[in-house]
Design a protein around this motif. Structure first.
Motif, mmCIF file in Angstrom:
data_model
loop_
_atom_site.group_PDB
_atom_site.id
_atom_site.type_symbol
_atom_site.label_atom_id
_atom_site.label_comp_id
_atom_site.label_asym_id
_atom_site.label_seq_id
_atom_site.Cartn_x
_atom_site.Cartn_y
_atom_site.Cartn_z
ATOM 1 N N GLY A 1 0.848 -1.183 0.000
ATOM 2 C CA GLY A 1 0.000 0.000 0.000
ATOM 3 C C GLY A 1 0.884 1.233 0.000
ATOM 4 N N THR B 1 -9.185 -3.085 4.082
ATOM 5 C CA THR B 1 -9.131 -2.845 2.637
ATOM 6 C C THR B 1 -7.914 -3.546 2.033
ATOM 7 O OG1 THR B 1 -7.925 -0.780 2.989
ATOM 8 C CG2 THR B 1 -10.306 -0.615 2.740
ATOM 9 N N PRO B 2 -8.064 -4.097 0.835
ATOM 10 C CA PRO B 2 -6.929 -4.739 0.168
ATOM 11 C C PRO B 2 -5.822 -3.726 -0.113
ATOM 12 C CG PRO B 2 -8.985 -5.278 -0.948
ATOM 13 C CD PRO B 2 -9.292 -4.195 0.041
ATOM 14 N N GLN B 3 -4.594 -4.190 -0.009
ATOM 15 C CA GLN B 3 -3.426 -3.353 -0.274
ATOM 16 C C GLN B 3 -2.585 -4.022 -1.361
ATOM 17 O OE1 GLN B 3 -3.107 -0.357 1.294
ATOM 18 N NE2 GLN B 3 -5.076 -0.911 2.216
ATOM 19 N N HIS B 4 -2.038 -3.205 -2.247
ATOM 20 C CA HIS B 4 -1.209 -3.751 -3.314
ATOM 21 C C HIS B 4 0.208 -3.959 -2.796
ATOM 22 C CE1 HIS B 4 0.872 -4.019 -7.220
ATOM 23 N NE2 HIS B 4 -0.236 -4.666 -7.523
ATOM 24 N N TRP C 1 -2.821 -8.154 -4.879
ATOM 25 C CA TRP C 1 -3.570 -7.497 -3.808
ATOM 26 C C TRP C 1 -3.675 -8.430 -2.614
ATOM 27 C CZ3 TRP C 1 -5.067 -2.488 -3.955
ATOM 28 C CH2 TRP C 1 -4.990 -1.851 -5.188
ATOM 29 N N GLN D 1 -3.708 -13.243 -0.007
ATOM 30 C CA GLN D 1 -4.002 -12.672 -1.321
ATOM 31 C C GLN D 1 -5.505 -12.654 -1.564
ATOM 32 O OE1 GLN D 1 -1.976 -14.407 -4.687
ATOM 33 N NE2 GLN D 1 -2.051 -12.450 -5.730
ATOM 34 N N ALA E 1 -8.581 -8.002 -6.776
ATOM 35 C CA ALA E 1 -8.445 -6.544 -6.822
ATOM 36 C C ALA E 1 -9.740 -5.908 -6.326
ATOM 37 C CB ALA E 1 -8.142 -6.087 -8.243
ATOM 38 N N PRO E 2 -9.644 -4.790 -5.622
ATOM 39 C CA PRO E 2 -10.860 -4.123 -5.138
ATOM 40 C C PRO E 2 -11.660 -3.568 -6.298
ATOM 41 C CG PRO E 2 -8.939 -2.757 -4.747
ATOM 42 C CD PRO E 2 -8.429 -4.064 -5.271
ATOM 43 N N PHE F 1 -11.202 1.038 -4.858
ATOM 44 C CA PHE F 1 -9.888 1.386 -5.381
ATOM 45 C C PHE F 1 -9.637 2.885 -5.260
ATOM 46 C CE2 PHE F 1 -6.928 2.363 -8.895
ATOM 47 C CZ PHE F 1 -5.867 1.560 -8.508
#
Length: 143
Positions: free
Chosen positions: A6, A81-84, A95, A125, A128-129, A134
């Motif tokens: 992130g 929240t997903p983080q890259h 993600w 994993q 993707a959001p 996003f």
């Protein structure tokens, strides 16, 4: 940069990632069949996990900011929240959700802050959001 999760960059200082590990599995549903061995049904791509291990020295010159970065990671974990995840050679790893953040402090100073803080971040994993999520993730980079 060693890697980036992130908005948080891992470098030699102040937040040093000293190692990482990843694992993956491929899920199959097991179905018992009378008189023979079980039949296994392919359930698609399996879960992948990633773990980042590191260390920071919050009370040492040149390492200021490591404790604040760990606070940011904790906030990201709590947000759900997903983080890259980006490796230091700019290879996108995908993600991930932050499942767990463990911090072990040693050599406490007079203020109770550890002179050495070892940490481990456990990631799972995910996809993707969606576009709306996003946008809020990206806006978090600039706040």
């Amino acid at each position: 940069m060693l890697m980036m999760l992130g908005p948080v960059a891992f470098e030699i200082a102040p937040l040093n990632a000293v190692g990482h590990s990843r694992s993956g599995e491929y899920p199959f549903a097991e179905h018992d069949v009378l008189g023979t061995e079980p039949v296994y049904e392919n359930m698609g791509g399996g879960g992948r996990t990633f773990s980042i291990k590191g260390i920071t020295f919050p009370n040492s010159p040149g390492f200021t900011g490591g404790a604040a970065a760990l606070d940011i990671i904790e906030s990201l974990r709590l947000s759900g929240t997903p983080q890259h995840l980006l490796r230091g050679d700019f290879t996108p790893m995908g993600w991930f959700l932050i499942r767990k953040l463990t911090q072990d402090s040693e050599s406490l100073g007079f203020n109770g802050v550890g002179g050495k803080v070892a940490f481990e971040i456990s990631l799972t994993q995910c996809g993707a959001p969606d576009f709306g999520a996003f946008g809020s993730i990206i806006s978090g980079f600039f706040s």
